[in-house]
Design an enzyme around this catalytic site. Structure first.
Site, PDB file in Angstrom:
ATOM      1  N   GLU A  26      -6.477   3.947  -5.814  1.00  0.00           N
ATOM      2  CA  GLU A  26      -7.776   4.066  -5.313  1.00  0.00           C
ATOM      3  C   GLU A  26      -8.229   5.421  -5.548  1.00  0.00           C
ATOM      4  OE1 GLU A  26      -9.844   3.959  -0.786  1.00  0.00           O
ATOM      5  OE2 GLU A  26      -8.215   5.136  -0.996  1.00  0.00           O
ATOM      6  N   HIS A  79     -11.241  -3.421   3.349  1.00  0.00           N
ATOM      7  CA  HIS A  79     -11.205  -2.918   4.994  1.00  0.00           C
ATOM      8  C   HIS A  79     -12.198  -1.613   5.045  1.00  0.00           C
ATOM      9  CE1 HIS A  79      -8.393  -0.465   2.659  1.00  0.00           C
ATOM     10  NE2 HIS A  79      -8.304   0.409   3.488  1.00  0.00           N
ATOM     11  N   ASP A  80     -12.519  -0.904   4.305  1.00  0.00           N
ATOM     12  CA  ASP A  80     -13.491   0.144   4.326  1.00  0.00           C
ATOM     13  C   ASP A  80     -14.922  -0.112   4.128  1.00  0.00           C
ATOM     14  OD1 ASP A  80     -11.033   1.642   4.520  1.00  0.00           O
ATOM     15  OD2 ASP A  80     -11.054   2.400   2.615  1.00  0.00           O
ATOM     16  N   ASP A 106      -3.217   4.821  -2.339  1.00  0.00           N
ATOM     17  CA  ASP A 106      -4.256   5.249  -1.452  1.00  0.00           C
ATOM     18  C   ASP A 106      -4.656   6.428  -1.996  1.00  0.00           C
ATOM     19  OD1 ASP A 106      -5.648   4.723   1.191  1.00  0.00           O
ATOM     20  OD2 ASP A 106      -4.721   6.854   1.520  1.00  0.00           O
ATOM     21  N   ASP A 159       0.829  -1.247  -0.058  1.00  0.00           N
ATOM     22  CA  ASP A 159      -0.034   0.075   0.049  1.00  0.00           C
ATOM     23  C   ASP A 159       0.942   1.240   0.188  1.00  0.00           C
ATOM     24  OD1 ASP A 159      -2.339   1.456   0.642  1.00  0.00           O
ATOM     25  OD2 ASP A 159      -3.371  -0.233   1.294  1.00  0.00           O
TER      26      ASP A 159
HETATM   27  C1  NOJ Z   1      -8.361   4.998   2.059  1.00  0.00           C
HETATM   28  C2  NOJ Z   1      -8.088   3.921   2.842  1.00  0.00           C
HETATM   29  O1  NOJ Z   1      -8.458   2.466   2.207  1.00  0.00           O
HETATM   30  C3  NOJ Z   1      -8.689   4.052   4.214  1.00  0.00           C
HETATM   31  O2  NOJ Z   1      -8.857   2.988   4.985  1.00  0.00           O
HETATM   32  C4  NOJ Z   1      -8.055   5.192   4.821  1.00  0.00           C
HETATM   33  O3  NOJ Z   1      -8.768   5.569   5.955  1.00  0.00           O
HETATM   34  C5  NOJ Z   1      -8.054   6.387   3.782  1.00  0.00           C
HETATM   35  N1  NOJ Z   1      -7.773   6.135   2.556  1.00  0.00           N
HETATM   36  C6  NOJ Z   1      -7.065   7.409   4.192  1.00  0.00           C
HETATM   37  O4  NOJ Z   1      -5.843   7.042   4.197  1.00  0.00           O
END
Ligand code: NOJ
Length: 560
Positions: free
Chosen positions: A258, A331-332, A205, A101
């Protein structure tokens, strides 16, 4: 029809590890590298080709690793750099690639650069971040109206400097000033560091946020994510990504960025194959919004037509010129069975959802625990939550006048903590995740039924279905390189599509409901001429061109 360019990153499937909750190898209640090492054979057995590690780096864990204090070392809770290198070698020896990541929009406020930057205005690191004077008359108001995406102001005041710093996420995550060429050189150095060590690529990210509009002007005043129009795909994003690509081009690696609020049209600016390409793929969010409005916390009834519209758009607009990154969990995101599926039909809907997305065009990503059909935990009290976003959003909802009851109902459905409970390995103590008395976080109490050990023993488990599905994808180029054509466009219950490649055809039938639905093969398809290659029920007669679907039924027919 466009000629598809073949590549290893298109053919692979990826398993995502969120290290804290994967497996505890040293008995302290927290997942770690030793734990991953012990489970490498399991990961390999799924039929995936790569592992993406959510951040393993040194971090105070305010945002569970997405606040990095040192990009070149491993969080002591997870192990050491030496252990990571051993893991990397062991993974490679098994034919598994390793993707890291890359979190470069912000660092932790405990990163040395930030510590230096706040020492004085003339410190060489001061300009690594966005430090600004507050608004007149007395400077005690933030420099602009931008909000943190985790709610609240996007700025934090520093008494000593009498300046504010920008943070688009929590206040412990100051945004890096990518306009400073020195910062970009540091990032390139980090990229080289990991690629030289042998890693195979990066998940980047919130990469589309790294360039902010000059002057940081006020945003359109909205209660959430105010200012985004000034930093989403900002003015220098292409330039900065181009510079990073010059580095990654020197290695045989892949990148997936992302990209919140992304559309296929905009994505093509970055991922269209050819000279100007900046990233190999992008994670978009649109297909995760079929049961909510923009963010998970504004919950709406699940809408299959919306989901199909989005998929159809990405599948057809990218085909032949760019490549999709397909996921339904990470994970989100709360667990998918608890959202688009049905916990009453956990096994059936889990298999259907897997088929629905893995049989589409794109590289599939599978999040830990998804392969055994883990479900959302739904923590009932706000004190039980660990995620900063959940806690902050709870406060915001209460401030906006929503009742505790309503807010908790929303949190239980939408919180990211739903995805972050420890992986359920066995039906024994702590679900076999740790030998410690207490795991770092709650374990979903359905672990006695939903766990890897039980799934291994059951030929019809979701786990064994994932294995079949990934094997099928690997062995059939049509599942990787075929095109995409949607059928039953207006159905609120069925998601049916075909794929074509080099004279072969594939028909994928998915029911999103419990009730029987009458399915008839689309014109041009004769099911008696095809082979039923995947299904989640025993099918007595698979040659019938019309049938009533069973709850959450899925079938894949191949025509060769
Ligand atoms: C995206 C990540 O997947 C998330 O978990 C994170 O809180 C935010 N970006 C900030 O880095």
């Amino acid at each position: 029809m466009a000629e598809i360019k073949k590549s290893w990153y298109k053919e692979m499937s990826v398993y995502q590890i969120w290290p804290r909750s994967f497996y505890d190898g040293n008995g302290d209640g927290i997942g770690d590298i030793k734990g991953v090492m012990e489970k490498l054979d399991y990961i390999k057995s799924l039929g995936v080709d790569a592992i993406w590690f959510s951040p393993l780096y040194k971090s105070p864990q305010h945002d569970y690793g997405y606040d990095i204090a040192d990009y070149k070392s491993i969080n002591p809770e997870y192990g050491t750099l030496e252990e990571f290198k051993e893991l990397l070698d062991a993974a490679h020896a098994k034919g598994l690639k390793v993707i890291m990541d890359l979190v470069i929009n912000h660092t932790s406020d405990e990163h040395q650069w930030f510590i230096e930057s706040k020492k004085s205005k003339d410190n060489p690191y001061h300009d690594y971040y966005f430090w600004r004077k507050g608004k007149k008359p007395n400077g005690k108001k933030p420099p602009n109206n931008w909000l943190s995406t985790f709610t609240g102001p996007g700025w934090e005041y520093d008494e000593n400097l009498d300046e504010w710093y920008l943070h688009l996420f929590c206040k412990e995550q100051p945004d890096l000033n990518m306009d400073n060429p020195k910062v970009r050189e540091e990032i390139k150095d980090i990229i080289r560091f990991w690629l030289d060590m042998g890693v195979d690529g990066f998940r980047e990210d919130v990469i589309t946020f790294i360039s902010k509009k000059e002057g940081l002007p006020n945003g359109f005043p909205i209660p959430a994510a105010c200012g985004m129009e000034h930093y989403k795909c900002g003015p220098n994003l292409d330039k900065y990504l181009g510079e990073f690509r010059e580095v990654t081009d020197q290695y045989d690696c892949m990148t997936v960025g992302e990209a919140p609020m992304m559309t296929p049209k905009l994505a093509l600016r970055f991922i269209k194959e050819g000279a100007g390409q900046k990233l190999n793929m992008m994670f978009n969010f649109q297909h995760m919004e079929a049961d909510c409005f923009m963010i998970g916390w504004i919950h709406t009834p699940f809408n299959l037509r919306k989901l199909k519209r989005v998929y159809n758009n990405w599948q057809t607009k990218l085909y032949g010129i760019a490549w999709n990154a397909n996921y339904i969990e990470n994970h989100d995101q709360p667990r998918i069975i608890s959202r688009y599926g049905n916990e009453k039909y956990r096994v059936e809907s889990g298999k259907m959802l897997a088929t629905m997305y893995i049989c589409q065009s794109g590289t599939p990503f599978i999040y830990q625990g998804q392969e055994i059909g883990m479900t959302s935990i739904r923590l009932p009290e706000i004190d039980m939550y660990k995620d900063v976003q959940a806690k902050d959003t709870y406060k915001l909802f209460r401030k906006l006048g929503f009742s505790h009851k309503f807010t908790m109902k929303t949190a239980m459905y939408a919180s990211r903590d739903n995805a972050r409970t420890p992986v359920q390995w066995t039906g024994g103590k702590n679900a076999g995740f740790t030998t410690a008395d207490e795991p770092w976080f709650y374990i979903n109490q359905n672990y006695t039924e939903v766990n890897v050990e039980a799934a291994e023993k059951d030929e019809n488990s979701i786990l064994n279905y994932y294995r079949k599905l990934l094997k099928f994808r690997k062995e059939n180029e049509i599942c990787i390189y075929g095109d995409f054509k949607l059928h039953y466009k207006n159905s609120r219950k069925l998601f049916v599509y075909e794929r074509n490649y080099e004279g072969k055809r594939m028909l994928v039938i998915n029911s999103f409901v419990e009730q029987p639905v009458c399915f008839s093969a689309p014109a041009g398809f004769d099911l008696s001429k095809g082979k039923l290659v995947l299904s989640n029920y025993e099918v007595a007669d698979n040659t019938l061109n019309s049938f009533m679907t069973k709850p959450y039924e899925t079938r894949v027919y191949l025509f060769e």
